[in-house]
Design an enzyme around this catalytic site. Structure first.
Site, short mmCIF file in Angstrom:
data_model
loop_
_atom_site.label_atom_id
_atom_site.label_comp_id
_atom_site.label_asym_id
_atom_site.label_seq_id
_atom_site.Cartn_x
_atom_site.Cartn_y
_atom_site.Cartn_z
CB CYS A 43 -61.47 26.02 -79.85
SG CYS A 43 -61.79 24.50 -78.94
CD GLU B 72 -57.81 24.28 -73.52
OE1 GLU B 72 -58.27 23.20 -73.97
OE2 GLU B 72 -58.47 25.05 -72.82
#
Length: 541
Positions: free
Chosen positions: A397, A431
């Site tokens: 993140c 990601e």
């Protein structure tokens, strides 16, 4: 404009008055998510259809256009198949199998007149590619056949593969050209476990030379040896481990609504964009107070002042691994500093829609960027990464807090994540799925980084400078698939005389130079003091 005689319930849709970026009135269609009875009047929580969730808000009845009210459609209680009530709905898998069986039977049976063509492997690749969203581009170069180009890469049908005339590329005649089939084979990452014969060379070769125009250059892609990548170039479904999983927050009406009105963090007051699972008793407060050093949440200003007399932190816990000027980075272990890591995740969830919060922070490292002044180190943004990632993810993140956005800090966080990958000797990728702002930031960073390398190439011994796709990946630590997808996104790839070429137009060069002039914040590798650890040894967790 609301008619009080009509009851507006959850699920209804109707136009709602709001101000656009030009401060003009507009009436976009919105869905009612919740109704709240306040003393004196009702409030409606609306989600604007086809708008980002961060724009959701509570509105008063006078902003609703009740004349165009759409009531929620009632779902049929009995499933229907082929228009007949009561029959069992068909399974998609069973329908696909039946259609495949029919194709196989028709193909194998003796023909009596017209015959049906057998399904080809090309059709499978088309169906896979078209299912991939725009946020995760297919990291493979296009096929040589124009028809398959148009179907697999619909967004690049018009301009991506224009063929230049011979006059424009006269120096090309001195280069050896190979067949389209070999080009495609070497530019699409091979499937794992399959070895192919090499055609010589190292890998995709890129040759650059200056055209007649001093500001326009052309890059040539020549075939070479296959790189034994483990990925097949097609993104898989969202994985169920790590910090990001498939977003199921839309299943719960509670998590679709912002529950915190305002957060005070140091000298800033932040308006959250999304739901964050802070304790229920804090969601009714007009302002939620956070300690800007330990990120502990408190219910009142008096509690915060009392906490600050006891909180000794003036910087994030953990090791400071980078400092240049007023910018510092701290490495925080999610196992050793669990309370801080959980508080950081709660704060980040206010501004990240795709993030699924995990209270088990042990498998993660957090890298917090701060700005220093006389009062301490103030948090600007952060990114997290898994200690062990089997998919070569170097970011889980990433977030720049709203007061610091549009000032270059986002690219600085991304650049720092790749500097860590360079020290580790790996290539990395973020990601998926990326948020809308995250995707824009990464595309911009990849474009500037790759163009910077291509434009800095210099000739040696009078020969044209050359570089390979794998060398670009090794220099930047950007994963090979991201390099290829960025070249596609920039529409630099053209097909000419049996080979792919990259053409850097004058507009591309000038745009890149303007962007680099605005980019004042850069990471200095000399200021990084970082030693990677081998997290495969569980004792170090």
């Amino acid at each position: 404009m609301a008619d009080h005689s009509v009851e507006i319930t959850e699920g209804c849709r109707l136009p709602v008055l709001r101000k656009n970026q030009e401060n003009e009135d507009e009436w976009p269609l919105a869905e009612i998510l919740s109704v709240k009875d306040n003393p004196g009047k009702k409030l409606y929580y609306v989600h604007y259809i086809d708008f980002n969730k961060r724009l959701d808000e509570w509105v008063t009845p006078d902003r609703l256009d009740i004349k165009k009210l759409q009531f929620p459609k009632k779902e049929a209680k009995t499933p229907m198949k082929n228009g007949l009530p009561g029959s069992r709905p068909s399974s998609p898998e069973r329908d696909v199998k039946k259609s495949l069986d029919l194709h196989v039977q028709s193909a194998s049976a003796p023909s009596r007149g017209k015959t049906l063509p057998t399904p080809k492997r090309k059709a499978e690749s088309v169906s896979l590619a078209t299912q991939v969203t725009a946020a995760t581009p297919v990291p493979s170069l296009p096929s040589s056949a124009e028809a398959s180009q148009a179907s697999v890469y619909p967004a690049m049908r018009d301009t991506s593969f224009s063929i230049k005339s011979r006059d424009e590329h006269e120096p090309l005649t001195s280069l050896t050209t190979n067949g389209t089939t070999s080009i495609q084979r070497h530019l699409i990452p091979p499937q794992p476990g399959r070895k192919r014969k090499s055609c010589g060379g190292t890998d995709e070769m890129v040759k650059m030379f200056q055209n007649n125009s001093p500001r326009c250059s052309t890059v040539y892609l020549l075939p070479g040896e296959d790189s034994q990548d483990s990925s097949d170039g097609i993104p898989s479904a969202p994985r169920m481990t790590g910090s990001l999983v498939s977003d199921r927050s839309h299943d719960d009406i509670v998590t679709r609504m912002k529950n915190i009105d305002c957060i005070e963090l140091g000298r800033h007051r932040l308006k959250p964009w999304y739901f964050s699972p802070y304790p229920q008793e804090l969601t009714s407060l007009p302002i939620l107070y956070l300690c800007e050093f330990c990120l502990k949440y408190l219910k009142s200003l008096k509690c915060l002042q009392r906490h600050l007399t006891k909180c000794n932190l003036r910087h994030p816990p953990g090791n400071e691994i980078y400092r240049k000027g007023t910018i510092s980075f701290f490495e925080i272990d999610g196992r050793k500093n669990k309370a801080y890591s959980q508080n950081l995740c709660l704060l980040a969830k206010c501004f990240l829609d795709h993030k699924t919060l995990y209270y088990d922070t042990d498998p993660f490292l957090f890298y917090v960027m701060t700005e220093y002044d006389s009062k301490g180190f103030h948090i600007v943004g952060y990114f997290s990464k898994e200690k062990e990632s089997t998919e070569d993810y170097n970011v889980a993140c990433i977030l720049t807090l709203p007061p610091y956005q549009r000032r270059g800090y986002g690219k600085l966080l991304i650049e720092f994540s790749y500097e860590l990958s360079k020290v580790e000797g790996k290539t990395g990728t973020p990601e998926k799925p990326l948020s809308d702002l995250g995707l824009l930031s990464y595309r911009s960073y990849w474009s500037q980084t790759i163009l910077e390398i291509l434009m800095d190439l210099k000739s040696e011994n009078g020969e044209r400078p050359q570089i390979t796709i794998n060398e670009i990946s090794e220099i930047t630590s950007v994963k090979k698939e991201d390099v290829i997808s960025t070249l596609q996104y920039l529409n630099l790839i053209n097909y000419y005389k049996g080979q792919y070429i990259l053409t850097l137009s004058e507009d591309i060069v000038e745009g890149h130079e303007r962007a680099m002039q605005k980019r004042h914040l850069r990471i200095d590798p000399k200021c990084l003091h970082f030693t990677p650890k081998d997290w495969s040894k569980r004792g170090k967790w």
